[in-house]
Design a protein around this motif. Structure first.
Motif, mmCIF file in Angstrom:
data_model
loop_
_atom_site.group_PDB
_atom_site.id
_atom_site.type_symbol
_atom_site.label_atom_id
_atom_site.label_comp_id
_atom_site.label_asym_id
_atom_site.label_seq_id
_atom_site.Cartn_x
_atom_site.Cartn_y
_atom_site.Cartn_z
ATOM 1 N N ASP A 122 15.845 25.027 27.195
ATOM 2 C CA ASP A 122 15.866 23.876 26.293
ATOM 3 C C ASP A 122 16.111 22.566 27.026
ATOM 4 O OD1 ASP A 122 15.386 25.438 24.067
ATOM 5 O OD2 ASP A 122 17.499 25.759 23.631
ATOM 6 N N ARG A 123 16.376 22.643 28.311
ATOM 7 C CA ARG A 123 16.537 21.420 29.108
ATOM 8 C C ARG A 123 15.215 20.976 29.738
ATOM 9 N NH1 ARG A 123 20.994 22.889 33.273
ATOM 10 N NH2 ARG A 123 20.554 20.757 33.975
ATOM 11 N N LEU A 124 14.177 21.768 29.557
ATOM 12 C CA LEU A 124 12.871 21.470 30.151
ATOM 13 C C LEU A 124 11.811 21.392 29.057
ATOM 14 C CD1 LEU A 124 11.218 21.297 32.917
ATOM 15 C CD2 LEU A 124 10.725 23.718 32.517
ATOM 16 N N ASP A 125 11.074 20.300 29.004
ATOM 17 C CA ASP A 125 9.987 20.134 28.034
ATOM 18 C C ASP A 125 8.634 20.293 28.717
ATOM 19 O OD1 ASP A 125 11.653 19.750 25.924
ATOM 20 O OD2 ASP A 125 11.220 17.612 25.646
ATOM 21 N N LYS A 126 7.689 20.867 27.992
ATOM 22 C CA LYS A 126 6.305 20.978 28.463
ATOM 23 C C LYS A 126 5.539 19.753 27.979
ATOM 24 C CE LYS A 126 6.113 24.633 26.037
ATOM 25 N NZ LYS A 126 5.628 25.818 25.287
ATOM 26 N N LEU A 127 4.811 19.123 28.882
ATOM 27 C CA LEU A 127 4.068 17.913 28.540
ATOM 28 C C LEU A 127 2.668 17.986 29.125
ATOM 29 C CD1 LEU A 127 3.917 14.990 27.456
ATOM 30 C CD2 LEU A 127 4.948 14.229 29.605
ATOM 31 N N TRP A 128 1.682 17.746 28.264
ATOM 32 C CA TRP A 128 0.285 17.681 28.711
ATOM 33 C C TRP A 128 -0.222 16.273 28.472
ATOM 34 C CZ3 TRP A 128 -4.386 20.454 25.876
ATOM 35 C CH2 TRP A 128 -5.593 20.138 26.548
ATOM 36 N N PHE A 129 -0.591 15.589 29.550
ATOM 37 C CA PHE A 129 -1.228 14.282 29.447
ATOM 38 C C PHE A 129 -2.735 14.492 29.361
ATOM 39 C CE2 PHE A 129 2.530 12.293 31.794
ATOM 40 C CZ PHE A 129 2.990 11.637 30.664
ATOM 41 N N VAL A 130 -3.320 14.177 28.212
ATOM 42 C CA VAL A 130 -4.766 14.276 28.000
ATOM 43 C C VAL A 130 -5.382 12.946 28.418
ATOM 44 C CG1 VAL A 130 -6.592 14.649 26.313
ATOM 45 C CG2 VAL A 130 -4.440 15.914 26.128
ATOM 46 N N THR A 131 -6.305 12.981 29.346
ATOM 47 C CA THR A 131 -6.773 11.745 29.985
ATOM 48 C C THR A 131 -8.084 11.192 29.412
ATOM 49 O OG1 THR A 131 -7.807 13.107 31.706
ATOM 50 C CG2 THR A 131 -5.609 12.244 32.151
ATOM 51 N N ASP A 132 -8.548 11.712 28.278
ATOM 52 C CA ASP A 132 -9.744 11.143 27.645
ATOM 53 C C ASP A 132 -9.563 11.191 26.134
ATOM 54 O OD1 ASP A 132 -10.138 13.782 26.923
ATOM 55 O OD2 ASP A 132 -11.805 14.123 28.298
ATOM 56 N N GLN A 133 -10.618 10.788 25.415
ATOM 57 C CA GLN A 133 -10.535 10.689 23.958
ATOM 58 C C GLN A 133 -11.218 11.844 23.227
ATOM 59 O OE1 GLN A 133 -8.676 8.278 22.500
ATOM 60 N NE2 GLN A 133 -8.164 7.779 24.621
ATOM 61 N N ALA A 134 -11.653 12.851 23.952
ATOM 62 C CA ALA A 134 -12.336 13.983 23.318
ATOM 63 C C ALA A 134 -11.345 14.827 22.523
ATOM 64 C CB ALA A 134 -13.025 14.834 24.386
ATOM 65 N N ALA A 135 -11.882 15.651 21.645
ATOM 66 C CA ALA A 135 -11.043 16.520 20.815
ATOM 67 C C ALA A 135 -10.587 17.737 21.625
ATOM 68 C CB ALA A 135 -11.825 16.973 19.591
ATOM 69 N N VAL A 136 -9.345 18.155 21.387
ATOM 70 C CA VAL A 136 -8.808 19.359 22.024
ATOM 71 C C VAL A 136 -9.090 20.554 21.125
ATOM 72 C CG1 VAL A 136 -6.715 20.483 22.884
ATOM 73 C CG2 VAL A 136 -6.979 17.992 23.111
#
Length: 235
Positions: free
Chosen positions: A143-157
């Motif tokens: 709980d001290r570590l968060d997962k983060l994804w930086f999406v670098t464009d405007q397309a749909a995931v």
């Protein structure tokens, strides 16, 4: 005998000598103005404030000193330490729905970061899977570590991809903006690595492309142990 008061005669020479001598004054010490007392109290107050700040910062300083400076023999970091560290800039972040997000809200938690466009190729999927597995292996410290994804464009995931990374924070940001903060190893692309950001917003470690999960976990465990005196779970 006469009843009048007697007087001591003074010669003319003595009178002239007394008249010629200058009048002297004795100057006693002047009391110290209250302004000096006020200045002294101000200096004392500032020193006390600095001491309090040093005491508060001591655990953070000690943990970083332990990790960065005191390196027992045989200790090797798998991830590459970023020196000097790079502080979180004012990134223009948005959710997948387009809502703005203040970059400062990313602080106060360790972040394990993936960078990739929305299309997310096989390498991206492996890093997202590794990101999730590493967090789970941390046990009570997860709980001290968060997962983060930086999406670098405007397309749909893809919806199925989002379901597979449930619990991760997914934010859009321009790739060019990220390159002012994060950077790949020579010969690699920005998207090839996992990046570690500390709770103060400093990018402080980059893991190799095609990284060994066990060695990443070892680094994470050491960092979380070194920072446990000042870092608490959750923002």
């Amino acid at each position: 005998m006469s009843g009048s008061n007697s007087s001591v005669p003074v010669s003319a020479a003595s009178a002239e000598r007394l008249a010629a001598e200058p009048v002297s004054f004795t100057v006693h010490s002047v009391p110290t103005p209250r302004l000096d007392d006020d200045a002294r109290r101000t200096r004392t107050g500032r020193i006390k404030m600095l001491l309090v700040l040093l005491v508060c910062a001591a655990p953070v300083i000690a943990s970083y000193f332990t990790y960065y400076v005191i390196r027992p023999q045989g200790r090797i970091n798998y991830g590459e330490l970023i020196e000097p560290q790079r502080t979180l800039p004012a990134l223009a972040l948005r959710t997948l729905d387009g809502a703005p997000v203040d970059a400062q809200t990313l602080k106060h938690q360790w972040l394990l970061v993936v960078v990739a466009p929305a299309g997310c190729d096989a390498g991206c999927e492996r890093r997202l899977y590794l990101q999730r597995q590493l967090r789970e292996t941390l046990g009570r410290d997860r709980d001290r570590l968060d997962k983060l994804w930086f999406v670098t464009d405007q397309a749909a995931v893809r919806p199925e991809l989002l379901r597979g990374i449930e619990g991760a924070q997914v934010l859009r940001v321009g790739r060019d903006a990220l390159t002012g903060w994060l950077a790949p190893a020579p010969g690699h692309a920005l998207e090839d690595h996992l990046y570690l950001v500390d709770p103060m917003g400093n990018w402080m470690m980059r893991f190799p492309a095609e990284a060994d999960p066990a060695k990443i976990k070892r680094d994470l465990t050491k960092l979380l142990r070194a920072s446990q005196s000042w870092d608490q779970a959750g923002r």
